[in-house]
Design a protein around this motif. Structure first.
Motif, short mmCIF file in Angstrom:
data_model
loop_
_atom_site.label_atom_id
_atom_site.label_comp_id
_atom_site.label_asym_id
_atom_site.label_seq_id
_atom_site.Cartn_x
_atom_site.Cartn_y
_atom_site.Cartn_z
N GLY B 24 -38.77 -74.59 -47.03
CA GLY B 24 -37.97 -75.03 -48.16
C GLY B 24 -36.51 -74.64 -47.98
N TRP B 25 -36.29 -73.46 -47.45
CA TRP B 25 -34.93 -72.99 -47.23
C TRP B 25 -34.22 -73.82 -46.17
N ASN B 27 -34.83 -76.72 -45.43
CA ASN B 27 -34.78 -78.09 -45.90
C ASN B 27 -33.53 -78.37 -46.71
N ARG B 28 -32.80 -77.32 -47.08
CA ARG B 28 -31.69 -77.55 -48.00
C ARG B 28 -30.60 -78.40 -47.35
N GLY B 41 -35.09 -85.04 -46.93
CA GLY B 41 -35.62 -83.75 -47.35
C GLY B 41 -36.75 -83.83 -48.36
N LEU B 45 -40.11 -81.12 -48.57
CA LEU B 45 -40.12 -80.25 -49.73
C LEU B 45 -41.45 -80.33 -50.47
#
Lengths: 333, 151, 507
Positions: B24-25, B27-28, B41, B45
């Motif tokens: 998730g990180w 993916n930012r 993304g 996510l």
């Protein structure tokens, strides 16, 4: 008794002698290029256009250079893996590459996305252009347009509704289409596919209205009446589609070629480059080469090193403008 | 909970959760888009959230699983040795060439790890590397890596 | 019908000429050997031989490559069954029950049933190809992104059936596989996701290095490191052939697998990889004793092996009838023919019937050849198990490295294999099932792409799935399957608690 001066003179003489002996030897080793097999890296999987141009070329080059010329496929990331591999290889002339038009587009796209570019164009010395085929506009049999004019009129009436497919973002079927759309002042939706086969399947199945297709692929489907060819992106009409006007004829200042060319990494010595250029020039003239290329419906268009370089630069500028204009897809929202 | 009393499902569940958070990180950097037009993304996510939830579930349910200290790892040391040896060989593959790398790897496995007689080790190592190179590299013309001396 | 028969005769006339037969045989042998190498599968096999075919005439080229393709499919099951190392992506499911059968001493039976199932399925597929190619191709064309999405969703829901273990752990592994599938260049927007600067990851982590590493390398790490060999019973000669019971049990799975695989295979695209997963899930669902799966149920070998063979044959239908490359394998086959100036497609069937029918006939021949080749070899292969494990596993490791490297000439693939080997070892230690990872990895990119393509076609309108009849039907089927699959979970809730030793929750 030897003085320092004597030793020095002796050393100098020795050095001179060594140089005298070695110089002809080094010239000899350059003249004896190639003295072992040459690998032609094709940065695509077997069976693609680059592959089908490289194999007949290597067969003919083998006859010219009297050394084995082996095709090595190093596929990945639409060519980036193989190209990067050659960029970093030893510039001794034994590793060369046959690449497609994507050679010029990949670094631009990398830059646009803020990625470290896989390679840069100036890491290469252009050797020769082999073929340059303009794509053709293929529309599905179920669509109503019989000419580009009808198509453009319809597109103006319903902007953003007509769907076209292509074989990959910023690739050799996406860019020509976007260039045409910009010149015609119309907007269409795009559906990306992965590769030419799937892109053609979308059009054949009626899931997309059209795409910018390699002529060889379009030909057989035209014959079975599943698609129609409305135009081509070349400067002259395509030999296989004499009834299809060029976009230039129709008033759009658009030209695009899916070309394949031979490159060597930068830093290869001048004499070696000349030998390679000569070899390619001779190989391209072989009748076997011409027949092989004709069999896969790829017309040969040969340009030697310096002319190829000019072609490359002009082409790259045009591609760069188109890429920047398309921008990143989601930025358009 | 202190480490010795950790149960293995709790640990693995937490590791999965950690992986999900990491993804998730990372993916930012990719735009999410919308439900109508999912961006680069979006799907990662979704999957990361799913994985995180499942990992948490496993960890919570894990109170009834086997305690970590009772897990059997008798072979872990040898397994690590095998893996490291393969890793070294993989690194050496394009630097030393196929034949030398494979020969060394086999010598390591048969000689060092399995303590076979030197003659057996040598014949298998040399035979295998040369024969496989011949069949795959020469007959099938797969360009196997060659070392600095071209060998 | 008479027409077809006559054409077939023409085809056999071509295929049974000595030189064509010889090349078919050679192709089958080479294919089997290549397929047995961990990691090298049909695609690698035909890519390797493609250059060699340029000098041959087109019929021989196609026959040779077809033989290699088939041979690789047959060969891939051998290592899966004997050593739990998937020969290629489609053999992953065979590893599960196939290897369990080997451990039970039924290695010979597993190999034999795999060969027989592959033969039946392959023949079925060829008949289908022969009779229905143009019709099916037209139908296959109607498969657009929405239909593809629905099909893949169905495949996704099969996950509910795949594993007997705990559902959360299965789902976690599926999610892990899905995440792995996200690595690479996003075809819809051009972003490179999760590649950490490694350019070779642009096309994603391949299923081959992951499968070989996750299943094969982890297996070696677990057994080799333990010091003794694998606990495998070597069957006696009498035990090599499947028992009557096993034959009977395999009939259904082979029949279902052949049909299922063929239907999935004719759809243009790379969906045929999921045929073996779907077949496994189906067989498990239909079985009266699903708990046998994973411990050596012959249905778990017969079904997937048949499915992947008929899917492989089915993949030729759109290629032959439409002339479009529907995946990397067919792209290579088309290239092999194009260099001779022939374009596959409807015109080819009409203008060069001996090419099409010769190819079809040679596929029959190839199937027979491979059956004849493989059945006696069962005894030979089983004897491979007799090699002292201390010599066997280093050899296998080297073959894995060699195979993985050869697929794309890339060391990155070997690294992926090793890393996944370590990961697989850890996962197995913690009690996770690995098969869902493979399914997730294969499904994720295809499912995401076709979903977003569908949305691009409809400008974000989700009702496109409801408007297209084929897609709608498949989606409903898929949801049905999902609900049916979850039912046991819900109804067994009470059992689950008692199994884990928790007190029953007082009402």
């Amino acid at each position: 008794m030897l003085t320092d001066g004597d030793t020095l003179i002796m050393l100098a003489r020795l050095a001179a002698a060594v140089c005298l002996v070695l110089t002809p030897l080094s010239a000899l080793s350059q003249e004896s290029f190639p003295n072992r097999p040459i690998s032609v890296v094709v940065p695509f999987p077997p069976g693609g256009m680059a592959d089908l141009s490289a194999r007949p070329l290597s067969v003919s080059m083998e006859q010219v250079l009297k050394q084995p010329v082996v095709v090595v496929n190093k596929a990945g990331a639409s060519g980036a893996v193989g190209i990067q591999n050659v960029a970093n290889s030893k510039p001794d002339g034994y590793t060369i590459m046959v690449s497609l038009v994507s050679f010029s587009t990949i670094p631009e796209v990398d830059e646009m996305f803020g990625r470290k570019p896989a390679y840069s164009r100036d890491q290469f010395t252009p050797i020769a252009l082999l073929a340059a085929d303009p794509p053709v506009l293929a529309v599905g049999a179920g669509t109503p347009w019989k000419s580009v004019k009808e198509l453009v009129e319809d597109a103006k009436k319903r902007p953003g509704e007509i769907v076209y497919s292509h074989s990959g973002l910023y690739g050799p079927s996406h860019l020509p289409m976007e260039m045409f759309l910009h010149a015609a002042g119309v907007r269409m939706r795009q559906v990306p596919a992965v590769g030419g086969g799937p892109a053609m399947t979308l059009v054949l199945g009626g899931n997309a209205a059209m795409w910018s297709s390699p002529p060889a692929m379009a030909l057989q489907h035209v014959q079975s009446q599943k698609i129609r060819v409305l135009a081509s992106w070349g400067a002259k009409r395509h030999a296989a589609f004499p009834d299809a006007p060029t976009l230039k004829e129709l008033g759009y200042d658009v030209e695009f070629y899916v070309w394949s060319g031979v490159f060597a990494p930068k830093g290869v010595a001048e004499p070696t480059v000349t030998i390679l250029r000569d070899a390619v020039r001779k190989a391209v003239a072989f009748p076997e080469f011409k027949t092989s290329m004709a069999k896969v419906q790829t017309p040969v268009m040969y340009l030697d090193g310096p002319e190829f370089k000019q072609f490359l630069e002009k082409d790259a500028r045009m591609l760069s403008t188109a890429i920047k204009r398309i921008g990143r897809i989601e930025d358009k929202k | 909970m202190s480490l010795p009393r950790l149960r293995n499902d709790q640990l693995s569940g937490l590791m999965l959760l950690a992986l999900a958070l990491f993804v998730g990180w990372q993916n930012r950097a990719y735009p999410l888009g919308s439900v109508q037009e999912p961006g680069a993304g979006y799907t990662p996510l979704l999957i990361a959230v799913f994985l995180g939830v499942i990992g948490l579930l496993i960890a919570l349910k894990g109170a009834s699983s086997e305690p970590l200290s009772e897990m059997q790892w008798p072979e872990a040391k040898r397994a690590a040795m095998i893996l490291v040896a393969c890793a070294v060989a993989t690194y050496a593959l394009e630097h030393l060439g196929y034949r030398i790398t494979v020969m060394s790897l086999l010598v390591f496995f048969l000689g060092v790890m399995e303590h076979k007689k030197p003659l057996a080790v040598a014949s298998v190592a040399i035979g295998f590397s040369l024969l496989s190179f011949y069949f795959i590299g020469t007959l099938l013309r797969v360009p196997l890596p060659r070392g600095p001396l071209g060998w | 019908m008479a027409d077809t028969f006559q054409n077939l005769l023409l085809g056999f006339q071509v295929a049974l000429q000595w030189n064509v037969l010889g090349y078919a045989f050679a192709g089958c042998v080479i294919g089997t050997l290549v397929g047995m190498m961990p990691g090298l599968g049909p695609l690698a096999g035909i890519s390797l031989l493609l250059p060699a075919t340029f000098g041959l005439n087109p019929i021989i080229a196609m026959v040779l490559l077809g033989g290699v393709y088939y041979g690789a499919m047959y060969g891939g099951s051998t290592t899966s069954i004997l050593m739990r190392i998937p020969g290629e992506a489609a053999s992953v499911m065979t590893c599960v029950d196939g290897y369990a059968m080997t451990q039970n001493g039924r290695a010979g039976a597993a190999l034999a049933i795999a060969a027989i199932g592959s033969f039946v399925a392959g023949t079925f597929g060829v008949i289908g190809l022969m009779l229905l190619a143009p019709t099916l191709a037209a139908l296959a064309l109607r498969f657009g992104p929405p239909e593809y999405t629905a099909l893949l969703m169905m495949g996704f829901f099969i996950l509910a059936y795949m594993s007997g273990g705990s559902m959360p752990k299965t789902l976690a592994m599926a999610a892990f596989g899905l995440l792995l599938g996200m690595i690479g260049i996003d075809a819809m927007t051009g972003y490179t996701r999760f590649s950490f600067g490694v350019i070779e990851l642009g096309d994603g982590v391949g299923i081959v290095p992951v499968a070989v590493g996750l299943f094969g390398i982890s297996e070696i790490l677990m057994t080799a490191a333990a010091g003794e060999g694998p606990k495998v019973r070597i069957p006696k000669f009498r035990e090599l052939m499947p028992s009557a019971r096993e034959f009977k049990d395999s009939v259904g799975p082979i029949a279902r697998g052949s049909l299922l695989g063929f239907l999935i295979g004719i759809i243009p695209g790379s969906a045929h990889v999921i045929s073996s997963f779907v077949s496994y899930g189906l067989e498990r669902r239909l079985s009266k004793h699903p708990e046998r799966f994973g411990k050596g149920a012959i249905e778990g070998v017969a079904g997937p092996e048949s499915a992947n063979n008929s899917a492989a044959t089915g993949a030729f239908v759109p290629m032959m009838a439409l002339g479009i490359p529907t995946g990397p394998v067919t792209a290579v086959m088309i290239a092999a023919v194009m260099v001779h100036g022939i374009s596959p497609g409807p015109t080819m069937i009409q203008n060069q019937p001996e090419l099409f029918w010769g190819f079809v006939a040679s596929m029959y021949v190839g199937n027979v050849v491979l059956l004849i080749l493989n059945l006696p070899l069962v005894g030979l292969f089983v004897n491979l198990l007799r090699i002292p494990y201390a010599y066997l596993y280093p050899g296998i490791l080297c073959f894995c490295i060699l195979g993985c490297y050869s697929v794309s000439n890339s060391v990155v693939d070997v690294w992926i294999m090793l890393i996944m080997g370590g990961v697989g070892y850890a996962l197995r230690k913690f009690g996770y099932d690995l098969a869902p990872v493979a399914l997730g990895l294969v499904l994720a990119p295809m499912l995401e792409l076709s979903l977003r393509q569908s949305l691009a076609m409809s400008a974000g309108d989700y009702t496109i799935f409801l408007q297209r009849p084929i897609a709608l039907t498949m989606l409903c089927l898929g949801v049905l399957l999902l609900l049916l699959g979850l039912k046991p979970l819900l109804s067994k809730k009470k059992d689950w608690r008692s199994k884990v030793g928790l007190d029953e929750v007082p009402d």
